[in-house]
Structures are given as structure tokens and as C-alpha cells.
Design a protein around this motif. Structure first.
Motif, PDB file in Angstrom:
ATOM      1  N   GLN A 266       0.813  -1.202   0.000  1.00 15.66           N
ATOM      2  CA  GLN A 266       0.000   0.000   0.000  1.00 15.66           C
ATOM      3  C   GLN A 266       0.859   1.270   0.000  1.00 15.66           C
ATOM      4  N   ASN A 267       0.240   2.327  -0.500  1.00 19.19           N
ATOM      5  CA  ASN A 267       0.862   3.666  -0.540  1.00 19.19           C
ATOM      6  C   ASN A 267       2.155   3.689  -1.345  1.00 19.19           C
ATOM      7  N   ASN A 268       2.112   3.075  -2.531  1.00 19.91           N
ATOM      8  CA  ASN A 268       3.216   3.155  -3.469  1.00 19.91           C
ATOM      9  C   ASN A 268       2.725   3.834  -4.751  1.00 19.91           C
ATOM     10  N   ASN A 269       3.413   3.576  -5.838  1.00 23.08           N
ATOM     11  CA  ASN A 269       3.046   4.206  -7.118  1.00 23.08           C
ATOM     12  C   ASN A 269       2.836   3.147  -8.207  1.00 23.08           C
ATOM     13  N   ILE A 270       2.225   2.027  -7.841  1.00 23.82           N
ATOM     14  CA  ILE A 270       2.007   0.914  -8.760  1.00 23.82           C
ATOM     15  C   ILE A 270       0.838   1.260  -9.685  1.00 23.82           C
ATOM     16  N   LEU A 271       1.106   1.174 -10.999  1.00 26.10           N
ATOM     17  CA  LEU A 271       0.116   1.602 -12.003  1.00 26.10           C
ATOM     18  C   LEU A 271      -0.581   0.438 -12.686  1.00 26.10           C
ATOM     19  N   GLU A 272       0.077  -0.708 -12.800  1.00 23.41           N
ATOM     20  CA  GLU A 272      -0.507  -1.816 -13.533  1.00 23.41           C
ATOM     21  C   GLU A 272      -0.099  -3.165 -12.949  1.00 23.41           C
ATOM     22  N   MET A 273      -0.840  -4.202 -13.398  1.00 22.55           N
ATOM     23  CA  MET A 273      -0.580  -5.570 -12.949  1.00 22.55           C
ATOM     24  C   MET A 273      -0.811  -6.516 -14.122  1.00 22.55           C
ATOM     25  N   HIS A 274       0.048  -7.521 -14.232  1.00 22.51           N
ATOM     26  CA  HIS A 274      -0.101  -8.493 -15.309  1.00 22.51           C
ATOM     27  C   HIS A 274      -0.958  -9.665 -14.853  1.00 22.51           C
ATOM     28  N   GLU A 275      -1.502 -10.397 -15.802  1.00 17.88           N
ATOM     29  CA  GLU A 275      -2.381 -11.517 -15.462  1.00 17.88           C
ATOM     30  C   GLU A 275      -1.634 -12.661 -14.781  1.00 17.88           C
ATOM     31  N   ASP A 276      -0.339 -12.727 -15.007  1.00 14.21           N
ATOM     32  CA  ASP A 276       0.440 -13.802 -14.380  1.00 14.21           C
ATOM     33  C   ASP A 276       1.210 -13.317 -13.150  1.00 14.21           C
ATOM     34  N   THR A 277       0.805 -12.174 -12.598  1.00 20.58           N
ATOM     35  CA  THR A 277       1.473 -11.674 -11.394  1.00 20.58           C
ATOM     36  C   THR A 277       1.325 -12.657 -10.241  1.00 20.58           C
ATOM     37  N   PHE A 278       0.136 -13.199 -10.075  1.00 19.99           N
ATOM     38  CA  PHE A 278      -0.111 -14.154  -8.990  1.00 19.99           C
ATOM     39  C   PHE A 278      -0.460 -15.549  -9.511  1.00 19.99           C
ATOM     40  N   CYS A 279      -1.060 -15.627 -10.672  1.00 22.62           N
ATOM     41  CA  CYS A 279      -1.575 -16.899 -11.187  1.00 22.62           C
ATOM     42  C   CYS A 279      -0.767 -17.381 -12.393  1.00 22.62           C
ATOM     43  N   ILE A 287      -3.968 -23.131  -8.121  1.00 24.23           N
ATOM     44  CA  ILE A 287      -4.497 -22.306  -7.030  1.00 24.23           C
ATOM     45  C   ILE A 287      -3.356 -21.966  -6.070  1.00 24.23           C
ATOM     46  N   ARG A 288      -3.211 -20.692  -5.783  1.00 24.55           N
ATOM     47  CA  ARG A 288      -2.214 -20.245  -4.805  1.00 24.55           C
ATOM     48  C   ARG A 288      -2.915 -20.119  -3.449  1.00 24.55           C
ATOM     49  N   LYS A 289      -2.877 -21.164  -2.662  1.00 20.25           N
ATOM     50  CA  LYS A 289      -3.665 -21.237  -1.436  1.00 20.25           C
ATOM     51  C   LYS A 289      -3.114 -20.373  -0.306  1.00 20.25           C
ATOM     52  N   ALA A 290      -1.809 -20.212  -0.260  1.00 24.13           N
ATOM     53  CA  ALA A 290      -1.199 -19.546   0.900  1.00 24.13           C
ATOM     54  C   ALA A 290      -1.428 -18.034   0.909  1.00 24.13           C
ATOM     55  N   LEU A 291      -1.435 -17.412  -0.255  1.00 22.49           N
ATOM     56  CA  LEU A 291      -1.466 -15.945  -0.334  1.00 22.49           C
ATOM     57  C   LEU A 291      -2.885 -15.422  -0.110  1.00 22.49           C
ATOM     58  N   GLU A 292      -3.187 -15.076   1.140  1.00 19.35           N
ATOM     59  CA  GLU A 292      -4.520 -14.622   1.512  1.00 19.35           C
ATOM     60  C   GLU A 292      -4.574 -13.137   1.866  1.00 19.35           C
ATOM     61  N   ASP A 293      -3.443 -12.475   1.945  1.00 22.32           N
ATOM     62  CA  ASP A 293      -3.427 -11.078   2.400  1.00 22.32           C
ATOM     63  C   ASP A 293      -2.596 -10.237   1.430  1.00 22.32           C
ATOM     64  N   ILE A 294      -3.295  -9.573   0.498  1.00 24.73           N
ATOM     65  CA  ILE A 294      -2.636  -8.692  -0.469  1.00 24.73           C
ATOM     66  C   ILE A 294      -3.198  -7.288  -0.292  1.00 24.73           C
ATOM     67  N   ARG A 295      -2.307  -6.317  -0.023  1.00 20.75           N
ATOM     68  CA  ARG A 295      -2.730  -4.939   0.167  1.00 20.75           C
ATOM     69  C   ARG A 295      -2.159  -4.088  -0.949  1.00 20.75           C
ATOM     70  N   LEU A 296      -3.049  -3.512  -1.748  1.00 24.01           N
ATOM     71  CA  LEU A 296      -2.662  -2.601  -2.835  1.00 24.01           C
ATOM     72  C   LEU A 296      -3.384  -1.261  -2.726  1.00 24.01           C
ATOM     73  N   ASP A 297      -4.037  -1.015  -1.606  1.00 24.53           N
ATOM     74  CA  ASP A 297      -4.713   0.269  -1.432  1.00 24.53           C
ATOM     75  C   ASP A 297      -3.685   1.398  -1.309  1.00 24.53           C
ATOM     76  N   GLY A 298      -4.082   2.556  -1.778  1.00 21.16           N
ATOM     77  CA  GLY A 298      -3.162   3.690  -1.779  1.00 21.16           C
ATOM     78  C   GLY A 298      -2.269   3.722  -3.004  1.00 21.16           C
ATOM     79  N   ASN A 299      -2.570   2.904  -4.030  1.00 23.15           N
ATOM     80  CA  ASN A 299      -1.851   2.927  -5.302  1.00 23.15           C
ATOM     81  C   ASN A 299      -2.797   3.432  -6.408  1.00 23.15           C
TER      82      ASN A 299
END
Length: 322
Positions: A266-279, A287-299
């Protein structure tokens, strides 16, 4: 008759005077006291005086200001009791104690000011606390340090030798210092390091990190777009928490370890995300079961533009959908 009696009495007095012993005069010579003392010994003989009739007390002289005080000297029994008390009383070990070599490493290595680290800081077992001591450098640490805290100080740089040979070190917390520079080998050779906390500093470039890390918090620094090397976290198979908030990042550092549970950006300057960023777009059943907490607010990113990027996640990221 009276005349005859007086004559007999006179003869008796004369006879007593003639038979009485004569005492030789004592000559006091100021240049030869030995002879004088011998004469006195012959004159006053105490050989027949019983020893138990007198009590001899030894005294010692103690100076108090300009006066001399007479105090009884300790008797043999008293001395023995004092020795026993000293042996039974525990002695405080300090930095200047001659007994320190019997306890090597108790007070830790000496700092540049020739002051033991564990007197400057607080050492409890294998943990060293140096919080809020106005330090401007990492102090020398005991060899078996496992947990090191030096928060709220004035440290500006981490040198390559600051943690050298600390093979048991598991956690480093340098929150709220003035760190702007870190040598490339400062952390890489620490075989047991699991947790690294460098939040609230002025770091512009991350050095190479050990793959043993499970927890990283470098929030509120100045990493920018080039502060994290490519694939910096790729081989950290046990990394669970990665916190990179408030760093002016313009991208998500990829690839992310498979076992990652929390990613805070959060609170960075991230403008875009690719479809294979997480998947994995080539495997729709992944299925990526472990990653349950992703914060991108403030971008400035709009999460609704890349819905396929979250299909493999158990939960949607937190951020703007508009």
C-alpha cells in the motif's frame, strides 16, 4: 642504766647499717640506651609476676583527618570469621573486575569507546536490546547473539562486518534509524537469519538477502523503481510475510515465493498488474492457497482491469476497483 641501754641500741643500728646491701648508681647515657635498659631489667624483675594477672591488648593506629585513632587489632578468631564471611558473600562482576576472565563473554565485546556492549545495551540470554541509545553504528555483538534489536537510534550505515561470524543470528530489527546505505554483503552470509526489519529508514537500495528469510519488513523507505533487484525474492521458499509499504515502488517485485502469505504494497506508485502476477495463465487449475493477504490500497492501479490476475487466489486483493 639508761646510758647502757642507749649504748646497746646504738650498736644495733650501726650493725644493721653495715650489713645492708648497697645499690649501684644507674648511669643514663644518651648515646648508649642498651646498657641503660639492661640495668633497668636487673633492677625491676617481672619474672615472678603471673601472666594471667594482666591482659594484653594489641591495637592498630588509624588516621582520621589530623587525629590518630586507636582501634583494637583483630584477634585470630575475628580474622578467620571475616575470611569466612568474604567467601560466603557473592561478588558483583563488573567491567573492571579481575574475575572477568573466569566468565568470558558475560559482558560482550567492547565497543569503540572500550565499553562492553552488554553494559551499554541489555543482554538477556541470546537477545541484545539496544533500543533508544543514540547509537550511530552497530555495536560489536556477542558471538552467540540470536536476536538483535536496535530501534530508535541514529545508525546511518550497515557495514559488511557489522554482523560477521554471527552464525546464530535469527532476527535483526533496526526500525526507525537513519540508514541510507547497506553494504552488499551485510546480510548475505548469515546462515540462520529469518527475520529482517528495516522499516522507517532512508534505504534506497536493498543488498542481496539470504534465502533463509521468512519475514521481511522494509516499509517506509526510499526504494523507488530501482531499489529492489530483479528476482530478489525468487529463491526464498520459506518467505511468509513481505511488507514494502510507502516506498514509491512502481511495480510488484516478481516472481513471488510460492509459500508467501502476506504481501503489503500500500501507498506506493504501482500503475498496472499483469495476469500472471499471482496466477499461472497456462494452468487454469492452479491455485495459490497460501497468499490470503494482499494490500494494494493507496496505489493508482485499478484492480478491475485485470480480473484474470486474481482467479487463483483464495481472496481478492485490497485496493481500488474503480
Amino acid at each position: 642504766m639508761k646510758i647502757l641501754a642507749r649504748l646497746v641500741f646504738g650498736l644495733l643500728i650501726l650493725d644493721a647499717a653495715l650489713t645492708a646491701p648497697t645499690i649501684e648508681p644507674i648511669n643514663y647515657n644518651s648515646e648508649s640506651y642498651d646498657a641503660t635498659f639492661e640495668d633497668l631489667d636487673n633492677l625491676y624483675n617481672y619474672e615472678n609476676v603471673p601472666i594471667d594477672q594482666g591482659e594484653i591488648e594489641r591495637v592498630t593506629v588509624m588516621l582520621s583527618g589530623n587525629r590518630e585513632l586507636l582501634t583494637p587489632a583483630p584477634q585470630p578468631d575475628d580474622v578467620q570469621e571475616e575470611d569466612e564471611d568474604e567467601e560466603s558473600t557473592p561478588r558483583l562482576i563488573d567491567g573492571s573486575s579481575p574475575q572477568e576472565p573466569e566468565f568470558p563473554g558475560v559482558l560482550g565485546p567492547h565497543t569503540n569507546e572500550d565499553f562492553p556492549t552488554c553494559l551499554l545495551c541489555t543482554c538477556i540470554s541470546t537477545t541484545v536490546y539496544c533500543d533508544d541509545h543514540e547509537l550511530d553504528a552497530i555495536p560489536p555483538l556477542p558471538k552467540h547473539t540470536a536476536y538483535f534489536y536496535s530501534r530508535f537510534n541514529r545508525i546511518k550505515k550497515i557495514n559488511r562486518n557489522d554482523f560477521a561470524s554471527l552464525n546464530d543470528l535469527k532476527r535483526i530489527d533496526l526500525t526507525s534509524n537513519l540508514i541510507s546505505e547497506i553494504d552488499e554483503d551485510a546480510f548475505r552470509k548469515l546462515p540462520q537469519l529469518q527475520e529482517l526489519v528495516l522499516r522507517d529508514n532512508k534505504i534506497r537500495q536493498l543488498p542481496e538477502l539470504p534465502t533463509t528469510l521468512t519475514f521481511i519488513d522494509i516499509s517506509n523507505n526510499r526504494l523507488g523503481r530501482k531499489g529492489i533487484k530483479q528476482e530478489a525474492f525468487k529463491d526464498m521458499y520459506d518467505l511468509h510475510h513481505l511488507y514494502l509499504t510507502d516506498n514509491n515502488l512502481d511495480h510488484i517485485p516478481l516472481p513471488l515465493p510460492e509459500n508467501l502469505r502476506a504481501l503489503h504494497l500500500q501507498n506506493n506508485n504501482i500503475l498496472e498488474m499483469h495476469e500472471d502476477t499471482f496466477c499461472n495463465v497456462k494452468n487454469l487449475t492452479y491455485i495459490r492457497k497460501a497468499l490470503e493477504d494482499i494490500r494494494l490500497d493507496g496505489n493508482p492501479i485499478n484492480l478491475s482491469k485485470t480480473p484474470q490476475a486474481y482467479m487463483c487466489l483464495p481472496r481478492l486483493p485490497i485496493g481500488s476497483l474503480v
